[in-house]
Write an enzyme that holds these catalytic residues in place. Sequence first.
Site, PDB file in Angstrom:
ATOM      1  N   LEU A  20       0.772  -1.282  -0.015  1.00 46.18           N
ATOM      2  CA  LEU A  20       0.115  -0.061   0.054  1.00 46.18           C
ATOM      3  C   LEU A  20       0.873   1.286  -0.064  1.00 46.18           C
ATOM      4  O   LEU A  20       0.361   2.437  -0.171  1.00 46.18           O
ATOM      5  CB  LEU A  20      -0.892  -0.022   1.018  1.00 46.18           C
ATOM      6  N   THR A  70      11.365  -3.774   3.299  1.00 41.00           N
ATOM      7  CA  THR A  70      10.515  -4.628   3.880  1.00 41.00           C
ATOM      8  C   THR A  70      10.567  -6.173   3.760  1.00 41.00           C
ATOM      9  O   THR A  70      11.823  -6.348   3.392  1.00 41.00           O
ATOM     10  CB  THR A  70       8.777  -4.332   3.337  1.00 41.00           C
ATOM     11  N   LYS A  74      14.515  -6.682   6.156  1.00 39.52           N
ATOM     12  CA  LYS A  74      14.848  -5.544   7.245  1.00 39.52           C
ATOM     13  C   LYS A  74      16.179  -5.907   8.002  1.00 39.52           C
ATOM     14  O   LYS A  74      16.791  -5.023   8.423  1.00 39.52           O
ATOM     15  CB  LYS A  74      13.559  -5.771   8.183  1.00 39.52           C
ATOM     16  N   ASP A 110       8.828   1.756  12.724  1.00 43.44           N
ATOM     17  CA  ASP A 110       7.589   0.733  12.870  1.00 43.44           C
ATOM     18  C   ASP A 110       7.274   0.960  14.445  1.00 43.44           C
ATOM     19  O   ASP A 110       5.903   0.940  14.359  1.00 43.44           O
ATOM     20  CB  ASP A 110       8.253  -0.601  12.746  1.00 43.44           C
ATOM     21  N   GLY A 136       9.170 -11.494  17.431  1.00 45.05           N
ATOM     22  CA  GLY A 136       9.945 -11.562  16.289  1.00 45.05           C
ATOM     23  C   GLY A 136      10.054 -10.063  15.991  1.00 45.05           C
ATOM     24  O   GLY A 136      10.383  -8.993  16.727  1.00 45.05           O
ATOM     25  N   ALA A 138       8.375  -7.468  14.413  1.00 46.35           N
ATOM     26  CA  ALA A 138       7.367  -6.394  14.761  1.00 46.35           C
ATOM     27  C   ALA A 138       7.315  -6.182  16.194  1.00 46.35           C
ATOM     28  O   ALA A 138       7.431  -5.236  16.435  1.00 46.35           O
ATOM     29  CB  ALA A 138       6.213  -6.734  14.276  1.00 46.35           C
ATOM     30  N   TYR A 224      -2.410  -5.637   9.670  1.00 47.36           N
ATOM     31  CA  TYR A 224      -3.502  -4.554   9.242  1.00 47.36           C
ATOM     32  C   TYR A 224      -4.768  -4.752   8.627  1.00 47.36           C
ATOM     33  O   TYR A 224      -5.130  -4.449   7.692  1.00 47.36           O
ATOM     34  CB  TYR A 224      -2.738  -3.584   8.493  1.00 47.36           C
TER      35      TYR A 224
HETATM   36  P1  NDP Z   1       8.366 -12.941  12.694  1.00 47.15           P
HETATM   37  O1  NDP Z   1       8.143 -14.055  12.073  1.00 47.15           O
HETATM   38  O2  NDP Z   1       9.667 -11.871  12.755  1.00 47.15           O
HETATM   39  O3  NDP Z   1       8.006 -12.939  14.228  1.00 47.15           O
HETATM   40  C1  NDP Z   1       6.685 -13.656  14.861  1.00 47.15           C
HETATM   41  C2  NDP Z   1       6.956 -14.494  16.070  1.00 47.15           C
HETATM   42  O4  NDP Z   1       5.718 -15.087  16.469  1.00 47.15           O
HETATM   43  C3  NDP Z   1       7.879 -15.585  15.553  1.00 47.15           C
HETATM   44  O5  NDP Z   1       9.067 -15.552  16.630  1.00 47.15           O
HETATM   45  C4  NDP Z   1       7.289 -16.864  15.538  1.00 47.15           C
HETATM   46  O6  NDP Z   1       7.744 -18.150  16.108  1.00 47.15           O
HETATM   47  C5  NDP Z   1       5.915 -16.362  16.893  1.00 47.15           C
HETATM   48  N1  NDP Z   1       4.938 -17.076  16.920  1.00 47.15           N
HETATM   49  C6  NDP Z   1       4.292 -17.753  15.812  1.00 47.15           C
HETATM   50  N2  NDP Z   1       3.066 -18.198  16.291  1.00 47.15           N
HETATM   51  C7  NDP Z   1       2.956 -18.189  17.468  1.00 47.15           C
HETATM   52  C8  NDP Z   1       1.971 -18.341  18.468  1.00 47.15           C
HETATM   53  N3  NDP Z   1       1.015 -19.047  18.217  1.00 47.15           N
HETATM   54  N4  NDP Z   1       2.307 -17.939  19.929  1.00 47.15           N
HETATM   55  C9  NDP Z   1       3.387 -17.256  20.237  1.00 47.15           C
HETATM   56  N5  NDP Z   1       4.364 -16.675  19.364  1.00 47.15           N
HETATM   57  C10 NDP Z   1       4.165 -17.261  17.771  1.00 47.15           C
HETATM   58  O7  NDP Z   1       7.481 -12.092  11.829  1.00 47.15           O
HETATM   59  P2  NDP Z   1       7.061 -10.085  12.207  1.00 47.15           P
HETATM   60  O8  NDP Z   1       7.461  -9.854  13.499  1.00 47.15           O
HETATM   61  O9  NDP Z   1       7.919  -9.629  11.153  1.00 47.15           O
HETATM   62  O10 NDP Z   1       5.562  -9.920  11.750  1.00 47.15           O
HETATM   63  C11 NDP Z   1       4.719 -10.464  12.786  1.00 47.15           C
HETATM   64  C12 NDP Z   1       3.411  -9.728  11.888  1.00 47.15           C
HETATM   65  O11 NDP Z   1       3.395  -8.353  12.003  1.00 47.15           O
HETATM   66  C13 NDP Z   1       3.172  -9.966  10.529  1.00 47.15           C
HETATM   67  O12 NDP Z   1       1.981 -10.540  10.082  1.00 47.15           O
HETATM   68  C14 NDP Z   1       3.232  -8.852   9.751  1.00 47.15           C
HETATM   69  O13 NDP Z   1       2.122  -8.598   8.923  1.00 47.15           O
HETATM   70  C15 NDP Z   1       2.908  -7.865  10.927  1.00 47.15           C
HETATM   71  N6  NDP Z   1       3.567  -6.546  10.829  1.00 47.15           N
HETATM   72  C16 NDP Z   1       2.847  -5.392  10.590  1.00 47.15           C
HETATM   73  C17 NDP Z   1       3.457  -4.190  10.542  1.00 47.15           C
HETATM   74  C18 NDP Z   1       2.458  -2.896  10.407  1.00 47.15           C
HETATM   75  O14 NDP Z   1       3.054  -1.872   9.940  1.00 47.15           O
HETATM   76  N7  NDP Z   1       1.210  -2.899  10.936  1.00 47.15           N
HETATM   77  C19 NDP Z   1       4.948  -3.921  10.484  1.00 47.15           C
HETATM   78  C20 NDP Z   1       5.494  -5.132  10.422  1.00 47.15           C
HETATM   79  C21 NDP Z   1       4.858  -6.369  10.568  1.00 47.15           C
HETATM   80  P3  NDP Z   1       8.119 -18.849  15.035  1.00 47.15           P
HETATM   81  O15 NDP Z   1       9.298 -18.211  14.178  1.00 47.15           O
HETATM   82  O16 NDP Z   1       8.945 -20.309  15.698  1.00 47.15           O
HETATM   83  O17 NDP Z   1       7.075 -19.432  14.226  1.00 47.15           O
END
Ligand code: NDP
Length: 279
Positions: A20, A70, A74, A110, A136, A138, A224
């Site tokens: 977007l 993105t 990142k 962010d 993670g 975010a 989002y």
């Molecule tokens: P990452 O993969 O870096 O982090 C997600 C984390 O969540 C991982 O450590 C993952 O573990 C863990 N996880 C997965 N399932 C579960 C669960 N059920 N319970 C607890 N922890 C869990 O992703 P990002 O942080 O980069 O992105 C996360 C979300 O944030 C995305 O969906 C993205 O769309 C959104 N986002 C939104 C932004 C915005 O501007 N609004 C900006 C950036 C991101 P594992 O790796 O082991 O699966």
Amino acid sequence: MITSKTKLAGLIGNPVGHSLSPAMHNAGFKHLFKQGGLDCRYFAFPVAPERLGDAIRGISALNFLGANITIPYKEKTLQFLDDIHEEAKFIGAVNTIVNDDGRLTGYNTDGRGFMKSMEEAGVSLKGKRVFMCGAGGAARAITYYIAIEAAQLRIFDIDTPKLNALVRDLKKVNPEVHAEPSTTAIAASDILINATPIGLHTGDPLPIDKTLLRGDLVVCDVIYKDTPLLIEAKRLGCTTVNGLGMLFWQGVLAFELWTHAAAPVEIMRDALMTEYNRI
Ligand code: NDP
């Protein structure tokens, strides 16, 4: 009109076709130009992993204004920059690059974008007990600020080493940051934030057991759109905030870093929402 003076900015990622950001930034640039300001256009560039270094160096070589970065670049982008801003260093990731006469500085907007979206939704984190799912990228970006404001921050992630590393870093900011082995401490929290990707795809479950939701919880999601978690929370009467505001404000902050001008916030928001409703 595009002329020999037109500058470029853009998004580097893979894929970028769903983004977007071009709609939002081009609306902002158009407004700025009409006011006698900078002439710039924003494009989305899908970049193959082995060409990332070339693409980042190209920002400097082609005298771009800057870029957004993105998924999935990142973190990998850090190695190609001349300078990294303090918050991006802590987060270990950049989402914005500013080109200053060929010198590239990495920022991460962010976290501040998330805080602006909370402020806009009328939700204060000051003195609150916050529970976050996900440790993670975010989560790292937003907890950098949440840890400063909140009285207590509890984080749960299925990836224990990642969780422990984040909590160790955040404890330097606030000793009341804790790694949680489960989600049960939501019962003793004021604000719940989902920073996992659970809820992004159709048919996804909630990231927590829904019996942990209560009407007096504020429930936020960085995704989002209204995820199943937010839909259920709304049903119970919770205040909810989705990640659209975070997306918007991180873009506004990047725009202001590039242009050194106040962003035309409402024009950019209208463009973002039009594109969001279109796709
Ligand atoms: P990452 O993969 O870096 O982090 C997600 C984390 O969540 C991982 O450590 C993952 O573990 C863990 N996880 C997965 N399932 C579960 C669960 N059920 N319970 C607890 N922890 C869990 O992703 P990002 O942080 O980069 O992105 C996360 C979300 O944030 C995305 O969906 C993205 O769309 C959104 N986002 C939104 C932004 C915005 O501007 N609004 C900006 C950036 C991101 P594992 O790796 O082991 O699966």
